[in-house]
Design a protein around this motif. Structure first.
Motif, PDB file in Angstrom:
ATOM      1  N   SER A 258       0.863  -1.468  -0.046  1.00 22.26           N
ATOM      2  CA  SER A 258      -0.287   0.461   0.336  1.00 22.26           C
ATOM      3  C   SER A 258       1.049   1.197   0.123  1.00 22.26           C
ATOM      4  CB  SER A 258      -0.841   0.134   1.494  1.00 22.26           C
ATOM      5  OG  SER A 258      -2.176  -0.708   1.540  1.00 22.26           O
TER       6      SER A 258
ATOM      7  N   ASP B  88      -7.080   0.090   6.309  1.00 17.23           N
ATOM      8  CA  ASP B  88      -7.152  -0.884   4.568  1.00 17.23           C
ATOM      9  C   ASP B  88      -7.918  -2.040   5.414  1.00 17.23           C
ATOM     10  OD1 ASP B  88      -5.474   1.065   3.740  1.00 17.23           O
ATOM     11  OD2 ASP B  88      -4.136   0.717   2.917  1.00 17.23           O
TER      12      ASP B  88
ATOM     13  N   GLU C 186     -10.995  -1.833   6.816  1.00 15.60           N
ATOM     14  CA  GLU C 186     -12.330  -0.829   5.573  1.00 15.60           C
ATOM     15  C   GLU C 186     -12.719  -2.231   4.723  1.00 15.60           C
ATOM     16  OE1 GLU C 186     -13.808   1.987   6.064  1.00 15.60           O
ATOM     17  OE2 GLU C 186     -12.852   2.319   7.984  1.00 15.60           O
ATOM     18  N   LEU C 187     -11.991  -2.949   3.957  1.00 14.74           N
ATOM     19  CA  LEU C 187     -11.797  -2.983   3.288  1.00 14.74           C
ATOM     20  C   LEU C 187     -12.489  -4.895   3.389  1.00 14.74           C
ATOM     21  CD1 LEU C 187      -8.112  -3.288   1.271  1.00 14.74           C
ATOM     22  CD2 LEU C 187     -10.135  -3.343   0.095  1.00 14.74           C
TER      23      LEU C 187
ATOM     24  N   GLU D 287     -16.295  -3.277   4.935  1.00  7.95           N
ATOM     25  CA  GLU D 287     -17.394  -2.655   4.198  1.00  7.95           C
ATOM     26  C   GLU D 287     -17.224  -2.644   2.669  1.00  7.95           C
ATOM     27  OE1 GLU D 287     -18.919   0.201   5.734  1.00  7.95           O
ATOM     28  OE2 GLU D 287     -17.427  -0.379   8.217  1.00  7.95           O
ATOM     29  N   VAL D 288     -16.157  -2.780   1.843  1.00  9.06           N
ATOM     30  CA  VAL D 288     -16.543  -3.099   0.907  1.00  9.06           C
ATOM     31  C   VAL D 288     -16.427  -5.208   0.438  1.00  9.06           C
ATOM     32  CG1 VAL D 288     -15.861  -1.823  -0.095  1.00  9.06           C
ATOM     33  CG2 VAL D 288     -14.228  -3.056   0.168  1.00  9.06           C
TER      34      VAL D 288
ATOM     35  N   CYS E  25     -12.358  -4.962  -5.380  1.00 11.83           N
ATOM     36  CA  CYS E  25     -13.239  -4.684  -3.394  1.00 11.83           C
ATOM     37  C   CYS E  25     -12.102  -3.194  -3.354  1.00 11.83           C
ATOM     38  CB  CYS E  25     -12.348  -5.443  -3.005  1.00 11.83           C
ATOM     39  SG  CYS E  25     -13.245  -6.360  -2.781  1.00 11.83           S
ATOM     40  N   ILE E  26     -10.898  -2.931  -4.429  1.00  7.63           N
ATOM     41  CA  ILE E  26      -9.954  -1.963  -3.773  1.00  7.63           C
ATOM     42  C   ILE E  26     -10.281  -0.981  -4.667  1.00  7.63           C
ATOM     43  CG2 ILE E  26      -7.165  -1.405  -4.059  1.00  7.63           C
ATOM     44  CD1 ILE E  26      -6.381  -4.132  -3.990  1.00  7.63           C
TER      45      ILE E  26
ATOM     46  N   TYR F 106     -13.090   0.620  -2.441  1.00  5.60           N
ATOM     47  CA  TYR F 106     -11.822   1.479  -1.465  1.00  5.60           C
ATOM     48  C   TYR F 106     -11.921   2.542  -1.860  1.00  5.60           C
ATOM     49  CZ  TYR F 106      -9.110   1.954   2.633  1.00  5.60           C
ATOM     50  OH  TYR F 106      -8.440   2.269   3.481  1.00  5.60           O
TER      51      TYR F 106
ATOM     52  N   LEU G  56     -14.525   5.408  -2.479  1.00  7.90           N
ATOM     53  CA  LEU G  56     -14.569   5.859  -1.146  1.00  7.90           C
ATOM     54  C   LEU G  56     -13.137   6.741  -0.311  1.00  7.90           C
ATOM     55  CD1 LEU G  56     -15.554   2.483   1.302  1.00  7.90           C
ATOM     56  CD2 LEU G  56     -16.828   4.884   0.276  1.00  7.90           C
TER      57      LEU G  56
ATOM     58  N   ARG H 205     -15.309   4.451   8.185  1.00  9.49           N
ATOM     59  CA  ARG H 205     -15.972   4.692   7.047  1.00  9.49           C
ATOM     60  C   ARG H 205     -17.201   3.509   6.722  1.00  9.49           C
ATOM     61  NH1 ARG H 205     -12.270   6.243   3.976  1.00  9.49           N
ATOM     62  NH2 ARG H 205     -10.826   4.099   4.409  1.00  9.49           N
TER      63      ARG H 205
ATOM     64  N   THR I  56     -20.234   2.473   3.887  1.00 13.06           N
ATOM     65  CA  THR I  56     -20.637   2.478   2.382  1.00 13.06           C
ATOM     66  C   THR I  56     -22.113   2.707   2.194  1.00 13.06           C
ATOM     67  OG1 THR I  56     -20.778   0.315   3.001  1.00 13.06           O
ATOM     68  CG2 THR I  56     -18.670   0.291   1.792  1.00 13.06           C
TER      69      THR I  56
END
Length: 427
Positions: A141, A356, A359-360, A363-364, A384-385, A388, A391, A404, A406
Motif C-alpha cells: 500500500s 486498509d 475497511e476492505l 465495508e466492501v 474491492c480495492i 475502497y 471511498l 468509514r 458505505t
C-alpha cells in the motif's frame, strides 16, 4: 438501480466507474463492472456474488447472478490495468493532504472451511491469531498520514500447491506462478513499484517481513529506505564497533569469527538511562499517542553479509512505561539526521495498513468471495480495492477515530421472490 441519476456522490461514482471501464477491455463488460462495484458499495451483510446480484437487479436476480459470476470468475480483463487506473484517479485525492510518505508491506488472511479454494492451506492465520485453514495474500500500500491505498495484491501459494499439477489446473493457477516466500513476493512488489515510477515512500514492515535480511538487503539495493520490525535476537555490533575480519562474508548464523556480535536486546540492556525519552507521534481519538523510545546507530550482521559493504542503521526500541521489558524493535536505513519524532512517526504509520484491511473486509467485502479459482480471487480483490479507492476519493481524509461507512447509495428493495441460497425458505 441507475447510478447515473442521483446526487453528487452517484454522479461522481458513475464517472469513476466509466474511468475503470476504459481499461476493462470489451464494452460489454462495462455493465457488470458497474454492477459489481455498486454491489460492493451498497449496504449489506454479505458481498458475495449472489446477494450482490439480488441488490443490484432485484427483478432479474438469476440472470444478474450469472453475469456477475462470469465477470469476476471467467472474463480475462487485467487486474494490473484496473489497479493502475484506480491509482490514477485516487492518488490526487490522497495527495491533497501531502505527498506519499510510506510504502507499507503486509499480508492478510481469510479463514476457510474446505480445502478446494485456491491457495488454501493449514498455516498461520492472522485473523484468528493461530494456525488454521486459510488463504493468505501479500500486499503493498502507498500511504501518507491522511489515507492509504493498496497498489499490489497477490495470493501466497504454498509449496504443496505449486507442486500439485491437478490442483493448479483446477484452481486456474497461471503456469508462470511458482513458489515464492511472502518476503520474496513483497520484494517483487517493491521492485515493481520502483519500475512503475510510483511516488516514493519509506518501506514499512512488521517483524514477519522485517526480520528477513534478504528483503532488507533487496530494498537497500533498490535504494528504498525502510523502517522494519525485527526480533530482539537479531545480531548486530554495538555502536562504534564493526566486523574484525574482512574479505569473507558471514556464514548462515550471521557469525564468522565475529565475537563482538550481540543481540538487539543486549544492545538495549547496555543503553544509559538518558537514552530513553517519551515521544508522541499522532493524535488519537482521545489524546496524543505516546510511548518511551530509545534509538542508536548500529551495524547489523546477517547471512552472506560482506563486511566491506556494511553500513550503519538506526536501531529503534519501544519500552512503554509499566512494561517489564521493551515491546518492539525496529531497524531503519533512514538518514543519520532524521529526527527522533519523525523516525517514531514513520514506524507507527503502519496502522494505515490495519485500517486498509479492516475497511476492505468490513465495508466492501474483501473476504466474501466464494469462488475457488485464481482469476476470480484476484478479480474480486481488484474490485474491492476499486470500491475502497472511491471511498477514499470521497472522504479525502480518514480520521483515525471514525470508521468509514458505505452508505453513499440506498439499497434497492428486494423482490418478494428472492430466496438466498441456504435459506429455509429456498428449500
Amino acid at each position: 438501480m441507475n447510478l447515473k441519476h442521483g446526487g453528487d456522490s452517484e454522479a461522481r461514482f458513475a464517472a469513476y466507474v466509466e474511468g475503470l471501464a476504459s481499461v476493462i477491455g470489451h464494452a460489454d463488460r462495462a455493465g457488470p463492472l458497474r454492477d459489481y462495484c455498486t454491489g460492493l458499495m451498497l449496504p449489506g451483510e454479505r458481498k458475495s456474488v449472489e446477494p450482490m446480484a439480488a441488490r443490484t437487479a432485484p427483478a432479474r436476480t438469476a440472470a444478474q447472478h450469472q453475469s456477475l459470476l462470469h465477470f469476476v470468475g471467467v472474463a480475462t480483463w487485467s487486474d494490473e490495468k484496473v489497479l493502475a487506473k484506480v491509482r490514477e484517479m485516487v492518488l490526487p485525492a490522497i495527495a491533497k493532504d501531502g505527498p506519499i510518505e510510506a510504502w507499507i508491506i503486509d499480508d492478510t488472511s481469510f479463514p476457510k472451511q474446505g480445502k478446494h479454494s485456491v491457495g488454501v492451506h493449514h498455516q498461520y492465520c492472522g485473523q484468528l491469531g493461530k494456525q488454521a485453514n486459510c488463504q493468505v495474500t501479500v500486499s503493498l500500500s502507498i500511504a501518507n498520514h491522511s489515507a492509504s491505498l493498496p497498489v499490489a495484491y497477490r495470493l501466497y501459494l504454498p509449496q504443496d500447491w505449486t507442486k500439485d499439477r491437478a490442483r493448479r489446473k483446477k484452481g486456474g493457477v497461471p503456469s508462470e506462478i511458482g513458489f515464492k516466500t511472502k518476503p520474496e513476493i513483497a520484494l517483487e512488489q517493491i521492485r515493481w513499484a520502483c519500475e512503475a515510477g510510483l511516488p516514493r515512500g519509506v518501506a514499512l514492515m512488521d517483524v514477519a517481513y522485517g526480520n528477513d535480511s534478504r528483503l532488507r538487503a533487496g530494498m537497500t539495493a533498490l535504494e528504498v529506505p525502510y523502517v522494519a520490525g525485527i526480533q530482539p535476537n537479531t545480531l548486530m555490533w554495538r555502536p562504534g564497533t564493526g566486523p574484525r575480519r574482512k574479505g569473507k562474508p558471514l556464514n548462515n548464523t550471521g557469525r564468522r569469527d565475529e565475537p563482538d556480535l550481540v543481540s538487539a536486546k543486549e544492545v538495549m540492556l547496555g543503553l544509559p538511562k538518558r537514552a530513553w525519552r517519551t515521544v508522541r507521534w499522532r493524535e488519537g481519538s482521545a489524546d496524543w499517542l505516546s510511548s518511551r523510545f530509545a534509538r542508536v546507530r548500529v551495524r547489523v550482521g546477517h547471512n552472506k553479509l560482506v563486511p566491506e559493504q556494511l553500513l550503519e542503521e538506526w536501531l529503534l526500541i519501544e519500552w512503554p512505561e509499566g512494561e517489564a521489558e521493551p515491546t518492539k524493535y525496529w531497524l531503519s536505513t533512514l538518514p543519520a539526521n532524521v529526527s527522533f519524532r519523525q523516525l517514531v512517526d514513520l514506524a507507527k504509520l503502519r496502522w494505515r495498513i490495519e485500517r486498509d484491511y479492516q475497511e476492505l473486509k468490513q465495508e466492501v467485502g474483501l473476504g466474501h468471495f466464494e469462488g475457488r479459482g485464481w482469476r476470480g480471487f484476484h478479480h474480486h480483490a481488484t474490485m474491492c480495492i476499486a470500491a475502497y479507492g472511491f471511498l477514499i476519493s470521497e472522504r479525502e481524509t480518514i480520521p483515525p477515530s471514525r470508521p468509514r461507512r458505505t452508505t453513499l447509495f440506498q439499497t434497492p428493495v428486494l423482490s418478494d421472490r428472492y430466496r438466498p441460497r441456504g435459506s429455509p425458505l429456498a428449500a
